[in-house]
Design an enzyme around this catalytic site. Structure first.
Site, PDB file in Angstrom:
ATOM      1  N   LYS A  29       0.844  -1.195   0.000  1.00 64.45           N
ATOM      2  CA  LYS A  29       0.000   0.000   0.000  1.00 64.45           C
ATOM      3  C   LYS A  29       0.882   1.250   0.000  1.00 64.45           C
ATOM      4  O   LYS A  29       0.679   2.166  -0.768  1.00 64.45           O
ATOM      5  CB  LYS A  29      -0.907  -0.049   1.233  1.00 64.45           C
ATOM      6  CG  LYS A  29      -1.910   1.059   1.307  1.00 64.45           C
ATOM      7  CD  LYS A  29      -2.829   0.873   2.494  1.00 64.45           C
ATOM      8  CE  LYS A  29      -3.563   2.159   2.777  1.00 64.45           C
ATOM      9  NZ  LYS A  29      -4.414   2.083   3.961  1.00 64.45           N
ATOM     10  N   GLU A  61      10.512  -4.900   4.284  1.00 64.29           N
ATOM     11  CA  GLU A  61      10.527  -6.301   3.871  1.00 64.29           C
ATOM     12  C   GLU A  61      10.205  -6.434   2.382  1.00 64.29           C
ATOM     13  O   GLU A  61      10.897  -7.119   1.629  1.00 64.29           O
ATOM     14  CB  GLU A  61       9.481  -7.111   4.665  1.00 64.29           C
ATOM     15  CG  GLU A  61       9.804  -7.302   6.136  1.00 64.29           C
ATOM     16  CD  GLU A  61       9.249  -6.212   7.022  1.00 64.29           C
ATOM     17  OE1 GLU A  61       9.014  -5.083   6.511  1.00 64.29           O
ATOM     18  OE2 GLU A  61       9.056  -6.459   8.220  1.00 64.29           O
TER      19      GLU A  61
HETATM   20  O1  LIG Z   1       1.149  -2.754   2.295  1.00 60.94           O
HETATM   21  P1  LIG Z   1       2.266  -2.150   3.047  1.00 60.94           P
HETATM   22  O2  LIG Z   1       2.222  -0.651   3.020  1.00 60.94           O
HETATM   23  O3  LIG Z   1       3.592  -2.673   2.547  1.00 60.94           O
HETATM   24  O4  LIG Z   1       2.125  -2.555   4.561  1.00 60.94           O
HETATM   25  C1  LIG Z   1       2.170  -3.867   4.989  1.00 60.94           C
HETATM   26  C2  LIG Z   1       1.663  -4.039   6.389  1.00 60.94           C
HETATM   27  O5  LIG Z   1       2.399  -3.246   7.290  1.00 60.94           O
HETATM   28  C3  LIG Z   1       1.536  -2.718   8.307  1.00 60.94           C
HETATM   29  O6  LIG Z   1       1.361  -1.358   8.070  1.00 60.94           O
HETATM   30  C4  LIG Z   1       2.104  -2.835   9.682  1.00 60.94           C
HETATM   31  O7  LIG Z   1       2.767  -3.996   9.933  1.00 60.94           O
HETATM   32  C5  LIG Z   1       0.237  -3.481   8.116  1.00 60.94           C
HETATM   33  O8  LIG Z   1      -0.868  -2.833   8.612  1.00 60.94           O
HETATM   34  C6  LIG Z   1       0.226  -3.636   6.635  1.00 60.94           C
HETATM   35  O9  LIG Z   1      -0.710  -4.590   6.244  1.00 60.94           O
END
Ligand SMILES: O=P(O)(O)OC[C@H]1O[C@](O)(CO)[C@@H](O)[C@@H]1O
Length: 540
Positions: free
Chosen positions: A209, A215
């Site tokens: 998102k 990661e």
């Molecule tokens: O889709 P992104 O922004 O990579 O975030 C991954 C995940 O990290 C978090 O923000 C926190 O661990 C989750 O709420 C989310 O699903």
């Protein structure tokens, strides 16, 4: 209209529940069943292909009445309206919470800042559909002209758990493509997966998102480097697609603009599998099945919005869970699906439930003095019967459990299905009734071990019996838990849609990583200093 803001412990119904609880401690469910032959019917909700029996709970009609009053007193109806009307109910992040819009029909209207988002949602859905069809049918090809055989979803948290769980749960419906999930920053995860892949026939779906998650970006970059060992920079456009709200960062990574699937900040990560985050689902089981998943969720949304709370499945499950969490002080809840395919279901729910409602500050910014967020765990039956059921049956902790089963098996093996369902039914019966000392004696048990063979029973369960594990029924089931989360957040008067609690660890990890790189030392407690030095020495 604005989200209600009521401390649940100040309500009349909460006080009634407290008083009621005092008289309730020694009540055995077995006696409640003996007294009322109609109990099971009274506490069962039949809806579509769902049969939800909540009669094996430590509740009476009086308990249920107070719980329903609680829902009224915290203004749950109004809160549901606030959510569905696109109000900024995620106040700490200034966002609406509209994952329900992602599965609504085309003629629905969900407004954010006065603009209906449904046309935009359908534009993206069409893009998912045509992309899926091109890949599944082999029209879209890799850089050497071959059709894709493998899909790798690169994401973490909500950008991994939802799609991974659904793809695994619905593998009966899978097509010719093989789907893999890379999430952990642990290099063994990504390397273990790519070592068996052919870059020429693999499509990578980067899901983030924010497109800033350590990661995901690390894994995406490692994969890109590996890919470029056999391909050229220009080939990235053919093999990498992305789902994100951060379009500029996606483009900077090298993803072709046409291969970007947008999402919106009014969709929380852990509620996003219904958006383009579910692209891997669509690729794995086909768009039609993905759409059926969405349709199922939409049916549950309609049920939740319109059904009276006394027969509203998510509301009832949420209220019963409050009863155990806040009055019996139950420490955790188990979810036991009697389907091996729902192996990842509890793991998926852990993020949804614990990231949403693991909060200790109320909607006024004050520290809460009552229990919130339930701890959730579970594994499929019958495997779990041979693992942790001992503790549920005879341990000292009260663990309310949801038993989820399907009346029809996918492969139609009646022999196995009868065995599975006999276990499914037997366990909740055993947890309800237990076994008395007299019954143990009557079995001719050696006197010395009689106490060890007694089962107290009185262990609460909900039985959620569904016709068949299909994309549609899974959609309903997931949405059911999403709404349960919402109801509990409203009752506990917390903000369920932020997740600031995950930030501190991320910040400190960035700091420590910097120290590794610079070979410098910041101030840490003595334990962390020792551990850092231990690692540095080992890594030399
Ligand atoms: O889709 P992104 O922004 O990579 O975030 C991954 C995940 O990290 C978090 O923000 C926190 O661990 C989750 O709420 C989310 O699903």
């Amino acid at each position: 209209m604005s989200l209600p803001n009521i401390n649940p412990t100040t309500t009349k119904s909460w006080k009634s529940l407290e008083e009621h609880f005092k008289t309730f401690k020694d009540v055995h469910m077995k006696d409640l069943f003996a007294k009322d032959s109609n109990r099971a019917n009274k506490f069962t909700i039949k809806w579509e292909d769902f049969y939800v029996d909540f009669s094996k709970n430590r509740i009476t009609e009086e308990t249920f009445k107070y719980l329903l009053q609680l829902a009224d007193e915290v203004k749950l109806k109004e809160a549901i309206k606030s959510q569905f009307s696109g109000e900024i109910i995620n106040k700490t992040e200034g966002r609406a919470v509209l994952h329900a819009a992602l599965r609504a029909p085309e003629d629905a209207s969900f407004k954010v800042d006065g603009i209906n988002v449904i046309p935009e949602v359908f534009k993206v859905k069409q893009k998912i559909e045509s992309f899926t069809n091109e890949v599944v049918n082999g029209y879209r090809k890799g850089f050497t002209g071959q059709a894709f055989t493998d899909i790798v979803n690169i994401g973490i948290g909500g950008s991994d758990l939802g799609p991974a769980m659904v793809v695994d749960s619905l593998k009966y419906y899978k097509n010719r493509l093989t789907t893999h999930f890379v999430s952990n920053v642990d290099g063994d995860h990504v390397n273990g997966i790519i070592k068996n892949l052919n870059p020429e026939t693999t499509l990578f779906v980067i899901v983030s998102k924010t497109f800033t998650t350590q990661e995901t970006l690390s894994n995406a970059n490692t994969i890109k480097e590996w890919f470029l060992k056999s391909a050229e920079e220009k080939d990235i456009a053919k093999h990498f697609v992305a789902v994100s709200t951060n379009i500029s960062k996606v483009k900077a990574f090298g993803v072709d603009e046409n291969n970007v699937f947008p999402m919106w900040d009014w969709v929380g990560g852990r509620f996003s599998l219904w958006s383009a985050v579910g692209l891997s689902i669509s690729l794995a089981i086909g768009y039609k099945n993905f759409d059926a998943l969405l349709k199922g969720a939409n049916k549950m949304d309609e049920h939740f919005k319109s059904e009276d709370f006394s027969s509203n499945i998510p509301a009832v499950l949420a209220l019963i869970s409050i009863w155990y969490n806040n009055f019996f002080k139950a420490e955790s809840e188990a979810v036991i699906p009697y389907s091996q395919y729902l192996n990842q279901f509890a793991t998926y729910l852990q993020q949804g439930i614990m990231e949403s409602n693991g909060k200790s500050i109320d909607r006024n910014g004050n520290t809460i003095d009552y229990q919130t967020g339930t701890i959730i765990w579970g594994e499929p039956g019958t495997n779990s019967q041979h693992a942790f059921f001992q503790l549920i049956h005879q341990g000292t902790k009260l663990i309310p459990a949801d038993f989820i089963g399907f009346t029809t098996s996918l492969y139609g093996n009646e022999d196995h299905q009868d065995k599975l369902i006999s276990n499914f039914l037997a366990q909740t019966e055993a947890l309800l009734n237990g076994k008395t000392k007299e019954e143990v004696i009557a079995e001719g048990t050696d006197e010395k071990i009689i106490p060890f063979k007694v089962f107290e029973g009185n262990k609460p369960t909900n039985t959620i019996f569904i016709n068949k594990l299909t994309p549609e029924s899974l959609g309903k089931l997931i949405a059911m838990y999403e709404h349960k989360i919402f109801v509990q957040g409203i009752i506990w008067n917390i903000f369920s849609y932020d997740q600031f609690g995950v930030e501190l660890g991320k910040q400190l990890a960035t700091k420590i990583l910097q120290e590794f790189k610079n070979n410098s030392n910041n101030e840490h407690d003595s334990s962390t200093v020792n551990l850092l030095n231990y690692y540095k020495k080992a890594a030399e």
